[in-house]
Design a protein around this motif. Structure first.
Motif, mmCIF file in Angstrom:
data_model
loop_
_atom_site.group_PDB
_atom_site.id
_atom_site.type_symbol
_atom_site.label_atom_id
_atom_site.label_comp_id
_atom_site.label_asym_id
_atom_site.label_seq_id
_atom_site.Cartn_x
_atom_site.Cartn_y
_atom_site.Cartn_z
ATOM 1 N N ALA A 257 -9.401 0.656 -5.156
ATOM 2 C CA ALA A 257 -8.118 0.410 -4.499
ATOM 3 C C ALA A 257 -7.654 1.591 -3.648
ATOM 4 O O ALA A 257 -6.626 1.508 -2.988
ATOM 5 C CB ALA A 257 -7.045 0.085 -5.543
ATOM 6 N N VAL A 258 -8.432 2.686 -3.654
ATOM 7 C CA VAL A 258 -7.996 3.904 -2.970
ATOM 8 C C VAL A 258 -8.998 4.302 -1.890
ATOM 9 O O VAL A 258 -10.202 4.352 -2.127
ATOM 10 C CB VAL A 258 -7.820 5.062 -3.981
ATOM 11 N N THR A 259 -8.475 4.589 -0.706
ATOM 12 C CA THR A 259 -9.260 5.107 0.408
ATOM 13 C C THR A 259 -8.867 6.561 0.618
ATOM 14 O O THR A 259 -7.679 6.885 0.671
ATOM 15 C CB THR A 259 -8.974 4.302 1.694
ATOM 16 N N LEU A 260 -9.865 7.423 0.746
ATOM 17 C CA LEU A 260 -9.638 8.853 0.910
ATOM 18 C C LEU A 260 -10.177 9.319 2.257
ATOM 19 O O LEU A 260 -11.225 8.858 2.692
ATOM 20 C CB LEU A 260 -10.351 9.633 -0.197
ATOM 21 N N THR A 261 -9.469 10.245 2.909
ATOM 22 C CA THR A 261 -9.966 10.872 4.123
ATOM 23 C C THR A 261 -9.767 12.378 4.013
ATOM 24 O O THR A 261 -8.840 12.844 3.344
ATOM 25 C CB THR A 261 -9.257 10.349 5.391
ATOM 26 N N GLY A 262 -10.628 13.122 4.679
ATOM 27 C CA GLY A 262 -10.562 14.576 4.643
ATOM 28 C C GLY A 262 -11.514 15.132 3.610
ATOM 29 O O GLY A 262 -12.033 14.419 2.756
ATOM 30 N N ASN A 263 -11.759 16.411 3.703
ATOM 31 C CA ASN A 263 -12.678 17.086 2.790
ATOM 32 C C ASN A 263 -11.919 17.766 1.658
ATOM 33 O O ASN A 263 -10.856 18.339 1.881
ATOM 34 C CB ASN A 263 -13.490 18.136 3.552
ATOM 35 N N THR A 264 -12.499 17.690 0.464
ATOM 36 C CA THR A 264 -11.911 18.358 -0.691
ATOM 37 C C THR A 264 -12.959 19.237 -1.353
ATOM 38 O O THR A 264 -14.152 19.095 -1.111
ATOM 39 C CB THR A 264 -11.391 17.351 -1.744
ATOM 40 N N ALA B 277 -5.155 17.131 -4.654
ATOM 41 C CA ALA B 277 -5.266 15.882 -3.910
ATOM 42 C C ALA B 277 -5.415 14.685 -4.852
ATOM 43 O O ALA B 277 -4.757 13.670 -4.662
ATOM 44 C CB ALA B 277 -6.440 15.949 -2.934
ATOM 45 N N PHE B 278 -6.292 14.796 -5.867
ATOM 46 C CA PHE B 278 -6.497 13.702 -6.815
ATOM 47 C C PHE B 278 -7.403 14.174 -7.935
ATOM 48 O O PHE B 278 -7.959 15.266 -7.872
ATOM 49 C CB PHE B 278 -7.082 12.471 -6.130
ATOM 50 N N MET B 279 -7.548 13.317 -8.961
ATOM 51 C CA MET B 279 -8.435 13.600 -10.072
ATOM 52 C C MET B 279 -9.245 12.357 -10.385
ATOM 53 O O MET B 279 -8.726 11.243 -10.334
ATOM 54 C CB MET B 279 -7.634 14.026 -11.310
ATOM 55 N N MET B 280 -10.545 12.539 -10.669
ATOM 56 C CA MET B 280 -11.425 11.437 -11.063
ATOM 57 C C MET B 280 -12.053 11.763 -12.413
ATOM 58 O O MET B 280 -12.047 12.915 -12.836
ATOM 59 C CB MET B 280 -12.523 11.230 -10.034
ATOM 60 N N TYR B 281 -12.585 10.733 -13.029
ATOM 61 C CA TYR B 281 -13.230 10.867 -14.333
ATOM 62 C C TYR B 281 -14.661 10.363 -14.228
ATOM 63 O O TYR B 281 -14.939 9.414 -13.509
ATOM 64 C CB TYR B 281 -12.478 10.042 -15.387
ATOM 65 N N VAL B 282 -15.569 10.997 -14.956
ATOM 66 C CA VAL B 282 -16.965 10.584 -14.906
ATOM 67 C C VAL B 282 -17.230 9.346 -15.758
ATOM 68 O O VAL B 282 -18.252 8.690 -15.581
ATOM 69 C CB VAL B 282 -17.920 11.725 -15.324
ATOM 70 N N SER C 103 0.846 -1.182 0.000
ATOM 71 C CA SER C 103 0.000 0.000 0.000
ATOM 72 C C SER C 103 0.886 1.238 0.000
ATOM 73 O O SER C 103 2.036 1.207 0.459
ATOM 74 C CB SER C 103 -0.953 0.010 1.190
ATOM 75 N N TYR C 104 0.348 2.324 -0.549
ATOM 76 C CA TYR C 104 1.083 3.574 -0.716
ATOM 77 C C TYR C 104 0.221 4.701 -0.156
ATOM 78 O O TYR C 104 -0.963 4.777 -0.459
ATOM 79 C CB TYR C 104 1.369 3.827 -2.199
ATOM 80 N N GLU C 105 0.831 5.556 0.649
ATOM 81 C CA GLU C 105 0.077 6.637 1.272
ATOM 82 C C GLU C 105 0.593 7.996 0.838
ATOM 83 O O GLU C 105 1.748 8.144 0.449
ATOM 84 C CB GLU C 105 0.145 6.512 2.791
ATOM 85 N N GLY C 106 -0.293 8.983 0.925
ATOM 86 C CA GLY C 106 0.084 10.346 0.598
ATOM 87 C C GLY C 106 -1.042 11.291 0.929
ATOM 88 O O GLY C 106 -2.027 10.913 1.557
ATOM 89 N N GLY C 107 -0.890 12.530 0.481
ATOM 90 C CA GLY C 107 -1.925 13.516 0.740
ATOM 91 C C GLY C 107 -1.508 14.903 0.324
ATOM 92 O O GLY C 107 -0.481 15.111 -0.331
ATOM 93 N N CYS C 108 -2.296 15.870 0.761
ATOM 94 C CA CYS C 108 -2.047 17.266 0.418
ATOM 95 C C CYS C 108 -0.893 17.819 1.253
ATOM 96 O O CYS C 108 -0.396 17.160 2.169
ATOM 97 C CB CYS C 108 -3.315 18.086 0.631
ATOM 98 N N GLY D 113 -13.191 15.207 -16.647
ATOM 99 C CA GLY D 113 -12.279 15.226 -15.504
ATOM 100 C C GLY D 113 -12.762 16.117 -14.371
ATOM 101 O O GLY D 113 -13.262 17.215 -14.603
ATOM 102 N N ARG D 114 -12.629 15.619 -13.151
ATOM 103 C CA ARG D 114 -12.971 16.372 -11.951
ATOM 104 C C ARG D 114 -11.751 16.372 -11.035
ATOM 105 O O ARG D 114 -11.325 15.323 -10.564
ATOM 106 C CB ARG D 114 -14.164 15.760 -11.223
ATOM 107 N N ARG D 115 -11.198 17.540 -10.804
ATOM 108 C CA ARG D 115 -10.027 17.647 -9.937
ATOM 109 C C ARG D 115 -10.467 18.036 -8.532
ATOM 110 O O ARG D 115 -11.322 18.886 -8.362
ATOM 111 C CB ARG D 115 -9.049 18.677 -10.491
ATOM 112 N N HIS D 116 -9.849 17.388 -7.583
ATOM 113 C CA HIS D 116 -10.132 17.644 -6.175
ATOM 114 C C HIS D 116 -8.902 18.253 -5.534
ATOM 115 O O HIS D 116 -7.782 17.822 -5.795
ATOM 116 C CB HIS D 116 -10.496 16.333 -5.467
ATOM 117 N N PHE D 117 -9.118 19.241 -4.684
ATOM 118 C CA PHE D 117 -8.007 19.899 -4.011
ATOM 119 C C PHE D 117 -8.385 20.168 -2.556
ATOM 120 O O PHE D 117 -9.560 20.177 -2.188
ATOM 121 C CB PHE D 117 -7.621 21.197 -4.718
ATOM 122 N N CYS D 118 -7.389 20.369 -1.740
ATOM 123 C CA CYS D 118 -7.598 20.670 -0.335
ATOM 124 C C CYS D 118 -8.036 22.129 -0.194
ATOM 125 O O CYS D 118 -7.339 23.026 -0.685
ATOM 126 C CB CYS D 118 -6.308 20.432 0.450
#
Length: 133
Positions: free
Chosen positions: A53-60, A81-86, A6-11, A69-74
């Protein structure tokens, strides 16, 4: 017993965190104008994972950076923080947001029609725009 990596990271401020389990589906660099502006750099680099495969915590906060494309930021520090696609069940995690360095090496480059001329050419496959997924 086979234990999955597993790999961790964040803002930058730590208010948004992620954990990605298993290897990424692919890793690439993007030279599109949106990635350049969002990262304040010549390109963005992302590890693509299946959303499951990804768990997210915190508000964006989210904004629509392209048609799909939908970009998420802190909202506290403003870092990506990450980007998702519809239209796909995947999430793009910026390589620079992982806690550890040297985890992933990009295998391709996108939107090379905007690539800075001082960057080396031919290091990995290059696409003028998007590539087939």
């Amino acid at each position: 017993m086979n234990q999955q990596q597993s790999y961790e990271g964040g803002c930058a401020c730590g208010a948004v965190r992620f954990r990605a389990n298993g290897p990424p589906m692919r890793v690439g660099m993007c030279h599109c104008m949106t990635c350049r502006q969002v990262h304040g750099s010549a390109f963005g680099s992302y590890a693509m994972f299946d959303r499951s495969a990804v768990t997210l915590t915190g508000n964006t906060r989210e904004w629509q950076s392209s048609e799909k494309g939908r970009r998420h930021f802190c909202p506290l520090c403003g870092s990506v923080a990450f980007m998702m696609y519809v239209d796909r069940e995947e999430i793009a995690l910026p390589i620079g947001a992982f806690d550890d360095t040297g985890l992933f090496e990009p295998a391709y480059e996108l939107w090379c029609k905007h690539k800075e001329p001082w960057l080396p050419r031919g290091v990995r496959p290059e696409y003028d725009e998007e590539r087939a997924h």
